[in-house]
Design an enzyme around this catalytic site. Structure first.
Site, PDB file in Angstrom:
ATOM      1  N   LYS A  10     -11.823 -10.893  17.335  1.00 18.56           N
ATOM      2  CA  LYS A  10     -10.484 -10.973  17.940  1.00 18.56           C
ATOM      3  C   LYS A  10      -9.576  -9.852  17.431  1.00 18.56           C
ATOM      4  O   LYS A  10      -8.892  -9.183  18.211  1.00 18.56           O
ATOM      5  CB  LYS A  10      -9.877 -12.342  17.640  1.00 18.56           C
ATOM      6  CG  LYS A  10      -8.556 -12.597  18.337  1.00 18.56           C
ATOM      7  CD  LYS A  10      -7.394 -12.137  17.497  1.00 18.56           C
ATOM      8  CE  LYS A  10      -6.098 -12.332  18.251  1.00 18.56           C
ATOM      9  NZ  LYS A  10      -4.952 -11.822  17.468  1.00 18.56           N
ATOM     10  N   ASP A  68      -7.541 -15.278  21.373  1.00 26.33           N
ATOM     11  CA  ASP A  68      -6.961 -16.087  20.303  1.00 26.33           C
ATOM     12  C   ASP A  68      -6.750 -17.499  20.836  1.00 26.33           C
ATOM     13  O   ASP A  68      -7.156 -17.812  21.940  1.00 26.33           O
ATOM     14  CB  ASP A  68      -5.634 -15.478  19.843  1.00 26.33           C
ATOM     15  CG  ASP A  68      -4.677 -15.333  21.005  1.00 26.33           C
ATOM     16  OD1 ASP A  68      -4.538 -16.279  21.792  1.00 26.33           O
ATOM     17  OD2 ASP A  68      -4.088 -14.264  21.167  1.00 26.33           O
ATOM     18  N   ASN A 123      -4.957 -16.382  11.312  1.00 27.54           N
ATOM     19  CA  ASN A 123      -4.543 -17.730  10.891  1.00 27.54           C
ATOM     20  C   ASN A 123      -3.110 -17.718  10.338  1.00 27.54           C
ATOM     21  O   ASN A 123      -2.844 -18.285   9.276  1.00 27.54           O
ATOM     22  CB  ASN A 123      -5.527 -18.269   9.833  1.00 27.54           C
ATOM     23  CG  ASN A 123      -5.405 -19.757   9.639  1.00 27.54           C
ATOM     24  OD1 ASN A 123      -5.309 -20.250   8.526  1.00 27.54           O
ATOM     25  ND2 ASN A 123      -5.411 -20.495  10.708  1.00 27.54           N
ATOM     26  N   PHE A 156      -1.057 -14.007  27.827  1.00 27.01           N
ATOM     27  CA  PHE A 156      -0.603 -14.431  26.495  1.00 27.01           C
ATOM     28  C   PHE A 156       0.897 -14.727  26.516  1.00 27.01           C
ATOM     29  O   PHE A 156       1.353 -15.772  26.055  1.00 27.01           O
ATOM     30  CB  PHE A 156      -0.908 -13.341  25.469  1.00 27.01           C
ATOM     31  CG  PHE A 156      -0.417 -13.656  24.073  1.00 27.01           C
ATOM     32  CD1 PHE A 156      -1.143 -14.487  23.241  1.00 27.01           C
ATOM     33  CD2 PHE A 156       0.778 -13.138  23.617  1.00 27.01           C
ATOM     34  CE1 PHE A 156      -0.691 -14.791  21.969  1.00 27.01           C
ATOM     35  CE2 PHE A 156       1.243 -13.438  22.339  1.00 27.01           C
ATOM     36  CZ  PHE A 156       0.511 -14.263  21.516  1.00 27.01           C
ATOM     37  N   ARG A 205       6.070 -14.799  10.371  1.00 26.08           N
ATOM     38  CA  ARG A 205       5.623 -14.502   9.018  1.00 26.08           C
ATOM     39  C   ARG A 205       4.855 -13.194   8.966  1.00 26.08           C
ATOM     40  O   ARG A 205       4.885 -12.479   7.974  1.00 26.08           O
ATOM     41  CB  ARG A 205       4.785 -15.656   8.496  1.00 26.08           C
ATOM     42  CG  ARG A 205       5.591 -16.953   8.459  1.00 26.08           C
ATOM     43  CD  ARG A 205       4.844 -18.058   7.785  1.00 26.08           C
ATOM     44  NE  ARG A 205       4.346 -17.610   6.506  1.00 26.08           N
ATOM     45  CZ  ARG A 205       3.146 -17.916   6.049  1.00 26.08           C
ATOM     46  NH1 ARG A 205       2.333 -18.635   6.783  1.00 26.08           N
ATOM     47  NH2 ARG A 205       2.773 -17.491   4.879  1.00 26.08           N
TER      48      ARG A 205
END
Length: 291
Positions: free
Chosen positions: A221, A240, A124, A281, A129
């Site tokens: 995941k 994801d 999440n 991805f 970051r």
DNA sequence: CGCCAGGTGCCAA
DNA sequence: TTGGCACATGGC
């Protein structure tokens, strides 16, 4: 593929399936910096190096013959024939496009503990970051490796070191948020051998997934990411939000729960599921599919 | 402001 | 087994 050494410069030629940009920006690794000259400086297995592709030549600086043999040959998965992998995958139109788009990707063989913590942080969260948090943790608890005109470099800390970190510090300085306790507890479980990394290496895929999910912050995941990026389990298929979008839009044509998508991925792509996952991805995220 | 980001943990049907 | 919600943090 041809390989030559000149001191700490390693020169690789006649290898089309290797592009530092694809390799580092495709989402599998976090400890890298894109430099002004388009090269990528990266930290792996306690070493700092720089990769650049010019014309058809790959320049690896900071890589001498000894460290190439010991670390980087395996790190870059150089024993594998990616041309063959792509041929096997490009049976349908979607994978044809995805492999063409990400043809310079190689799936790295990364440090196991670092990858476990990195993907716990990824939950999440957002990629920039995540990178910052890992960099800060290395600064605080890792070993100094050297510096150049751009920055200082630190290794990622061992489980022993990180098990001594205070959750408050991880939260305040590395900005890991609610993942703080998960990180320290995971470091402790590994340090104490409650979760034994060497044992996981010997397990089949399902057992390995279960064993990793004993760690707090590791769910289905994250376990699949860890297995794919650090345990050489190229048949695992992490799902994801991006893979979910891509698979729903391009293959399944309907909204599908993540657990089912993971099964379908391994079903459709078999032993190459992990490669398919990474091509999809990269392709999906860079082209903002489904957004 | 509310929503979302490479999900997971926890608790109720 | 499956579905909902909270969880830090920061950018848009």
């Amino acid at each position: 593929m041809k390989i030559n050494f000149d001191g700490d410069l390693c020169l690789i030629s006649e290898l089309e399936e290797f592009d530092p940009r694809d390799i580092f920006t495709c989402g599998q690794a976090f400890r890298w910096y894109e430099e002004a000259d388009g090269s990528f400086t990266f930290i792996a297995h306690g070493k700092v190096a720089n990769a650049k592709k010019v014309g058809g030549e790959i320049f690896l600086r900071g890589v001498d013959k000894a460290s190439f043999d010991e670390i980087f040959y395996n790190y870059f998965d150089l024993s594998r024939d990616y041309k063959l992998v792509m041929e096997e995958l490009a049976r349908d139109e979607v994978m044809k496009n995805a492999t063409e788009y990400g043809k310079g990707i190689r799936i790295l063989n990364q440090d196991k503990f670092e990858t476990i913590i990195s993907f716990i942080i990824s939950a999440n969260n957002q990629i920039p970051r995540i990178k910052n948090a890992i960099e800060k943790i290395s600064e605080m608890y890792g070993d100094y490796l050297g510096e150049d005109e751009n920055r200082k470099y630190y290794s990622f800390p061992s489980a022993e070191k990180l098990s001594l970190a205070r959750p408050e510090d991880l939260r305040e300085f590395a900005r890991v948020g609610f993942r703080d306790v998960r990180i320290v507890e995971t470091a402790n479980l590994i340090k104490d051998g409650i979760v034994n990394i060497d044992e996981i290496d010997k397990m089949d895929l399902e057992d390995a997934r279960c064993a990793l999910q004993v760690l707090p912050g590791v769910g289905p995941k994250v376990a699949d990411c860890i297995l794919l990026f650090a345990f050489d389990r190229k048949e695992s298929f992490p799902v994801d939000v991006w893979i979910k979008r891509v698979m729903e839009e391009l293959y399944l044509k309907e909204v599908t729960p993540k657990s089912k998508i993971a099964l379908r991925g391994r079903e459709v792509f078999g032993k190459n599921a992990g490669f398919a996952n990474q091509y999809l991805f990269y392709y999906g995220r860079e082209n903002k599919l489904g957004k």
